[in-house]
Design a protein around this motif. Sequence first.
Motif, PDB file in Angstrom:
ATOM      1  N   CYS A   1       1.240   4.939  86.845  1.00  0.00           N
ATOM      2  CA  CYS A   1       0.889   5.977  85.873  1.00  0.00           C
ATOM      3  C   CYS A   1      -0.533   6.490  86.078  1.00  0.00           C
ATOM      4  N   LEU A   2      -1.430   5.618  86.548  1.00  0.00           N
ATOM      5  CA  LEU A   2      -2.793   6.057  86.820  1.00  0.00           C
ATOM      6  C   LEU A   2      -2.815   7.042  87.989  1.00  0.00           C
ATOM      7  N   LEU A   3      -2.021   6.768  89.023  1.00  0.00           N
ATOM      8  CA  LEU A   3      -1.941   7.687  90.152  1.00  0.00           C
ATOM      9  C   LEU A   3      -1.465   9.050  89.663  1.00  0.00           C
ATOM     10  N   LYS A   4      -0.467   9.055  88.789  1.00  0.00           N
ATOM     11  CA  LYS A   4       0.056  10.311  88.247  1.00  0.00           C
ATOM     12  C   LYS A   4      -1.047  11.102  87.559  1.00  0.00           C
ATOM     13  N   LYS A   5      -1.873  10.416  86.764  1.00  0.00           N
ATOM     14  CA  LYS A   5      -2.958  11.094  86.060  1.00  0.00           C
ATOM     15  C   LYS A   5      -3.970  11.666  87.037  1.00  0.00           C
ATOM     16  N   TYR A   6      -4.355  10.876  88.040  1.00  0.00           N
ATOM     17  CA  TYR A   6      -5.319  11.357  89.027  1.00  0.00           C
ATOM     18  C   TYR A   6      -4.775  12.574  89.775  1.00  0.00           C
ATOM     19  N   LEU A   7      -3.484  12.548  90.101  1.00  0.00           N
ATOM     20  CA  LEU A   7      -2.875  13.676  90.807  1.00  0.00           C
ATOM     21  C   LEU A   7      -2.879  14.930  89.936  1.00  0.00           C
ATOM     22  N   VAL A   8      -2.486  14.777  88.682  1.00  0.00           N
ATOM     23  CA  VAL A   8      -2.454  15.923  87.769  1.00  0.00           C
ATOM     24  C   VAL A   8      -3.854  16.523  87.618  1.00  0.00           C
ATOM     25  N   ASP A   9      -4.848  15.653  87.402  1.00  0.00           N
ATOM     26  CA  ASP A   9      -6.218  16.141  87.245  1.00  0.00           C
ATOM     27  C   ASP A   9      -6.703  16.826  88.520  1.00  0.00           C
ATOM     28  N   GLY A  10      -6.418  16.215  89.669  1.00  0.00           N
ATOM     29  CA  GLY A  10      -6.870  16.784  90.934  1.00  0.00           C
ATOM     30  C   GLY A  10      -6.251  18.147  91.205  1.00  0.00           C
ATOM     31  N   ILE A  11      -4.947  18.260  90.979  1.00  0.00           N
ATOM     32  CA  ILE A  11      -4.260  19.540  91.179  1.00  0.00           C
ATOM     33  C   ILE A  11      -4.839  20.591  90.234  1.00  0.00           C
ATOM     34  N   ASN A  12      -5.076  20.189  89.012  1.00  0.00           N
ATOM     35  CA  ASN A  12      -5.626  21.122  88.023  1.00  0.00           C
ATOM     36  C   ASN A  12      -6.981  21.652  88.466  1.00  0.00           C
ATOM     37  N   TYR A  13      -7.866  20.763  88.945  1.00  0.00           N
ATOM     38  CA  TYR A  13      -9.186  21.191  89.398  1.00  0.00           C
ATOM     39  C   TYR A  13      -9.083  22.148  90.582  1.00  0.00           C
ATOM     40  N   LEU A  14      -8.215  21.838  91.536  1.00  0.00           N
ATOM     41  CA  LEU A  14      -8.092  22.673  92.729  1.00  0.00           C
ATOM     42  C   LEU A  14      -7.529  24.049  92.404  1.00  0.00           C
ATOM     43  N   LEU A  15      -6.511  24.101  91.552  1.00  0.00           N
ATOM     44  CA  LEU A  15      -5.959  25.392  91.169  1.00  0.00           C
ATOM     45  C   LEU A  15      -6.952  26.174  90.313  1.00  0.00           C
ATOM     46  N   LYS A  16      -7.726  25.452  89.528  1.00  0.00           N
ATOM     47  CA  LYS A  16      -8.756  26.106  88.732  1.00  0.00           C
ATOM     48  C   LYS A  16      -9.798  26.751  89.634  1.00  0.00           C
ATOM     49  N   MET A  17     -10.134  26.044  90.713  1.00  0.00           N
ATOM     50  CA  MET A  17     -11.077  26.602  91.682  1.00  0.00           C
ATOM     51  C   MET A  17     -10.541  27.895  92.284  1.00  0.00           C
ATOM     52  N   LEU A  18      -9.241  27.920  92.568  1.00  0.00           N
ATOM     53  CA  LEU A  18      -8.621  29.100  93.163  1.00  0.00           C
ATOM     54  C   LEU A  18      -8.505  30.260  92.180  1.00  0.00           C
ATOM     55  N   ASN A  19      -8.574  29.962  90.895  1.00  0.00           N
ATOM     56  CA  ASN A  19      -8.298  30.971  89.880  1.00  0.00           C
ATOM     57  C   ASN A  19      -9.524  31.630  89.264  1.00  0.00           C
ATOM     58  N   TYR A  20     -10.718  31.227  89.683  1.00  0.00           N
ATOM     59  CA  TYR A  20     -11.906  31.818  89.071  1.00  0.00           C
ATOM     60  C   TYR A  20     -12.037  33.303  89.394  1.00  0.00           C
ATOM     61  N   ARG A  21     -11.716  33.665  90.630  1.00  0.00           N
ATOM     62  CA  ARG A  21     -11.843  35.067  91.026  1.00  0.00           C
ATOM     63  C   ARG A  21     -10.471  35.684  91.239  1.00  0.00           C
ATOM     64  N   CYS A  22     -10.326  36.918  90.812  1.00  0.00           N
ATOM     65  CA  CYS A  22      -9.059  37.625  91.004  1.00  0.00           C
ATOM     66  C   CYS A  22      -8.940  38.107  92.449  1.00  0.00           C
ATOM     67  N   PRO A  23      -7.726  38.132  92.996  1.00  0.00           N
ATOM     68  CA  PRO A  23      -7.529  38.660  94.349  1.00  0.00           C
ATOM     69  C   PRO A  23      -7.992  40.116  94.427  1.00  0.00           C
ATOM     70  N   ILE A  24      -8.392  40.518  95.612  1.00  0.00           N
ATOM     71  CA  ILE A  24      -8.797  41.901  95.828  1.00  0.00           C
ATOM     72  C   ILE A  24      -7.552  42.777  95.922  1.00  0.00           C
ATOM     73  N   GLN A  25      -7.506  43.803  95.118  1.00  0.00           N
ATOM     74  CA  GLN A  25      -6.366  44.714  95.132  1.00  0.00           C
ATOM     75  C   GLN A  25      -6.562  45.742  96.247  1.00  0.00           C
ATOM     76  N   LEU A  26      -5.661  45.728  97.214  1.00  0.00           N
ATOM     77  CA  LEU A  26      -5.770  46.649  98.340  1.00  0.00           C
ATOM     78  C   LEU A  26      -5.251  48.027  97.933  1.00  0.00           C
ATOM     79  N   ASN A  27      -6.113  49.010  97.997  1.00  0.00           N
ATOM     80  CA  ASN A  27      -5.721  50.383  97.696  1.00  0.00           C
ATOM     81  C   ASN A  27      -6.596  51.331  98.497  1.00  0.00           C
ATOM     82  N   GLU A  28      -6.482  52.589  98.225  1.00  0.00           N
ATOM     83  CA  GLU A  28      -7.216  53.575  98.997  1.00  0.00           C
ATOM     84  C   GLU A  28      -8.726  53.449  98.814  1.00  0.00           C
ATOM     85  N   GLY A  29      -9.148  52.807  97.720  1.00  0.00           N
ATOM     86  CA  GLY A  29     -10.574  52.652  97.477  1.00  0.00           C
ATOM     87  C   GLY A  29     -11.188  51.457  98.175  1.00  0.00           C
ATOM     88  N   VAL A  30     -10.366  50.666  98.873  1.00  0.00           N
ATOM     89  CA  VAL A  30     -10.860  49.480  99.581  1.00  0.00           C
ATOM     90  C   VAL A  30     -10.733  49.712 101.082  1.00  0.00           C
TER      91      VAL A  30
END
Length: 301
Positions: A157-186
């Motif tokens: 159960c401890l491994l499960k908690k560490y995995l959940v926390d780790g995944i959450n931190y990594l996805l949180k890191m990926l989610n701070y900035r929004c992807p760049i929207q490719l359009n005619e202005g870019v």
Amino acid sequence: MAAAVSGVVRRVEELGDLAQAHIQQLSEAAGEDDHFLIRASAALEKLKHLCGEEKEHSNPSNLLELYTQAILDMTYFEENKLVDEDFPEDSSQKVKELISFLSEPEILVKENSVHSKPCDLLGDELLECLSWRRGALLYMYCHSLTKRREWLLRKNCLLKKYLVDGINYLLKMLNYRCPIQLNEGVSFQDLDTAKLLSAGIFSDIHLLAMMYSGEMCYWGLKYCADHQPENHEVDTGVSGASCTSHKESLDFREVGEKILKKLFAFPPVVQKPDTIKKSTNSYKPHSFSPILEEKKLPASY
């Protein structure tokens, strides 16, 4: 507002004094000068000097940035030691302590509510660094734990908690900035790199965070299939969730499949890290984790 700013300054000064004392203990135990501890100590000395001036005129953003940089250096020194020793059996308390240190800047911002969002005071890139370091540390710790069969039988159960926390931190890191929207202005010169930016991959570290979180989902399915978490929440948007946040209970398979599909959708350019722009000003190697140099592991997911 002035009272709130003064409160932030006082708290940062207190935390800086505690960190400086901790660095002194680490230096004495190491018995030799360490580059990262020296740099962390210098940042805290500068912080102390700035806090000694008129507090009402202090810039809390500058003070918090100095404190955060010191914490990143200090904890890097300790992470190196854990990795070199392959996380001894009694490492859990030290891992929790490092996670606590790396969480303090963000907690401080939220508690004082000086700004509506943490990024208004710390900035997206520092917040990404803090989330990356916590997630990468838990990734390496979990990797070490998966090799200990007896520990897994006793403390699954401890491994499960560490995995959940780790995944959450990594996805949180990926989610701070929004992807760049490719359009005619870019405008862009390389289509493959543009596709990565449109997927929220701004550096090779972002790509590695996706690989690590995917592998942790694999470990969750392999070792925690009978102990699926019920109350933990995680952002499964992988990127862009800072714009439209959506929370749901973590399912290792669902999250892993989303990451896997996203990785398969990337162009072949991901095999050539030099083609992915790395911001050296904001993402110094030490700001992330020692695992990049010696302990990089292939994603098994």
